[in-house]
Design a protein around this motif. Structure first.
Motif, PDB file in Angstrom:
ATOM      1  N   SER A 226       0.753  -1.351   0.102  1.00  0.00           N
ATOM      2  CA  SER A 226       0.027  -0.100  -0.091  1.00  0.00           C
ATOM      3  C   SER A 226       0.737   1.204  -0.006  1.00  0.00           C
ATOM      4  CB  SER A 226      -1.039   0.038   1.322  1.00  0.00           C
ATOM      5  OG  SER A 226      -1.967  -0.910   1.114  1.00  0.00           O
ATOM      6  N   LYS A 227       1.925   1.280   0.765  1.00  0.00           N
ATOM      7  CA  LYS A 227       2.855   2.457   0.893  1.00  0.00           C
ATOM      8  C   LYS A 227       3.363   2.593  -0.214  1.00  0.00           C
ATOM      9  CE  LYS A 227       6.532   3.869   4.143  1.00  0.00           C
ATOM     10  NZ  LYS A 227       7.696   3.483   3.836  1.00  0.00           N
ATOM     11  N   LEU A 228       4.142   1.556  -1.292  1.00  0.00           N
ATOM     12  CA  LEU A 228       4.716   1.685  -2.457  1.00  0.00           C
ATOM     13  C   LEU A 228       3.754   2.104  -3.555  1.00  0.00           C
ATOM     14  CD1 LEU A 228       6.881  -1.655  -2.767  1.00  0.00           C
ATOM     15  CD2 LEU A 228       7.454   0.711  -2.045  1.00  0.00           C
TER      16      LEU A 228
ATOM     17  N   GLU B 228       0.936   4.104  -3.019  1.00  0.00           N
ATOM     18  CA  GLU B 228       0.581   5.530  -2.575  1.00  0.00           C
ATOM     19  C   GLU B 228       1.908   6.368  -2.872  1.00  0.00           C
ATOM     20  OE1 GLU B 228      -1.115   4.974   1.303  1.00  0.00           O
ATOM     21  OE2 GLU B 228      -2.947   4.426   0.325  1.00  0.00           O
ATOM     22  N   GLU B 229       2.989   6.023  -2.741  1.00  0.00           N
ATOM     23  CA  GLU B 229       4.296   6.608  -3.149  1.00  0.00           C
ATOM     24  C   GLU B 229       4.458   7.027  -4.370  1.00  0.00           C
ATOM     25  OE1 GLU B 229       7.717   4.393  -1.416  1.00  0.00           O
ATOM     26  OE2 GLU B 229       7.262   4.781   0.406  1.00  0.00           O
ATOM     27  N   GLU B 230       3.686   5.993  -5.278  1.00  0.00           N
ATOM     28  CA  GLU B 230       3.784   6.269  -6.729  1.00  0.00           C
ATOM     29  C   GLU B 230       2.754   7.070  -7.161  1.00  0.00           C
ATOM     30  OE1 GLU B 230       6.571   5.281  -9.027  1.00  0.00           O
ATOM     31  OE2 GLU B 230       7.523   5.291  -7.079  1.00  0.00           O
ATOM     32  N   GLY B 231       1.925   7.587  -6.207  1.00  0.00           N
ATOM     33  CA  GLY B 231       0.859   8.499  -6.835  1.00  0.00           C
ATOM     34  C   GLY B 231      -0.544   7.662  -7.201  1.00  0.00           C
TER      35      GLY B 231
ATOM     36  N   PRO C 173      11.290  -2.847  -3.481  1.00  0.00           N
ATOM     37  CA  PRO C 173      10.511  -1.729  -3.590  1.00  0.00           C
ATOM     38  C   PRO C 173      10.542  -0.813  -5.210  1.00  0.00           C
ATOM     39  CG  PRO C 173      11.453  -1.324  -1.294  1.00  0.00           C
ATOM     40  CD  PRO C 173      12.029  -2.467  -2.290  1.00  0.00           C
ATOM     41  N   GLU C 174      11.837  -0.767  -5.551  1.00  0.00           N
ATOM     42  CA  GLU C 174      12.245  -0.251  -6.801  1.00  0.00           C
ATOM     43  C   GLU C 174      11.341  -1.188  -7.917  1.00  0.00           C
ATOM     44  OE1 GLU C 174      12.978   2.817  -7.921  1.00  0.00           O
ATOM     45  OE2 GLU C 174      12.931   2.970  -5.459  1.00  0.00           O
TER      46      GLU C 174
ATOM     47  N   LYS D   5       7.659  -0.652  -8.115  1.00  0.00           N
ATOM     48  CA  LYS D   5       7.386   0.596  -8.610  1.00  0.00           C
ATOM     49  C   LYS D   5       7.409   0.736 -10.061  1.00  0.00           C
ATOM     50  CE  LYS D   5       8.188   3.281  -4.528  1.00  0.00           C
ATOM     51  NZ  LYS D   5       9.024   4.411  -3.814  1.00  0.00           N
TER      52      LYS D   5
END
Length: 119
Positions: free
Chosen positions: A18-20, A22-25, A107-108, A111
């Protein structure tokens, strides 16, 4: 804004993904804890992308992908699983996964996969 459904039986994985997302918009529109839950939520929420675990109780991720693809042949699914053995990866891709990310996830990589599929 692109929407994402996160499917994993482990709470900590859902939280991290979820965090990843949301970090990507992107917007997390729902979470599911097993394949049955995933198919129901997919039909309710119609997300742009699904992150799918494979090993889950009641219905695994491969079966869930098959069911989702019956409802929406254009469904976009990224598999995130610790089961990175070649046959499992092949099964996932044959069931319609766009990408396969092996846990522990980087994470990368997640994304990048989301960007490639959603842009």
């Amino acid at each position: 804004m692109s929407t994402v459904l996160i499917v994993d039986d482990a709470q900590f994985m859902r939280t991290m993904l979820s965090k990843l997302v949301e970090e990507e918009g992107y917007e997390v529109v729902g979470e599911a804890v097993n394949g049955i839950d995933a198919v129901q939520k997919y039909q309710e929420l119609n997300p742009d992308l699904v992150t799918m675990d494979i090993t889950m109780p009641e219905m695994d991720g491969i079966e869930a992908m098959v069911e989702i693809k019956k409802v929406d042949p254009d469904a976009k699914i990224i598999v995130c699983s610790a089961m990175g053995q070649k046959p499992m990866v092949v099964d996932a891709l044959e069931a319609g996964a766009e990408d396969f990310i092996v846990k522990p996830i980087k994470p990368e990589k997640v994304k990048e996969a989301m960007k490639n599929i959603l842009s």
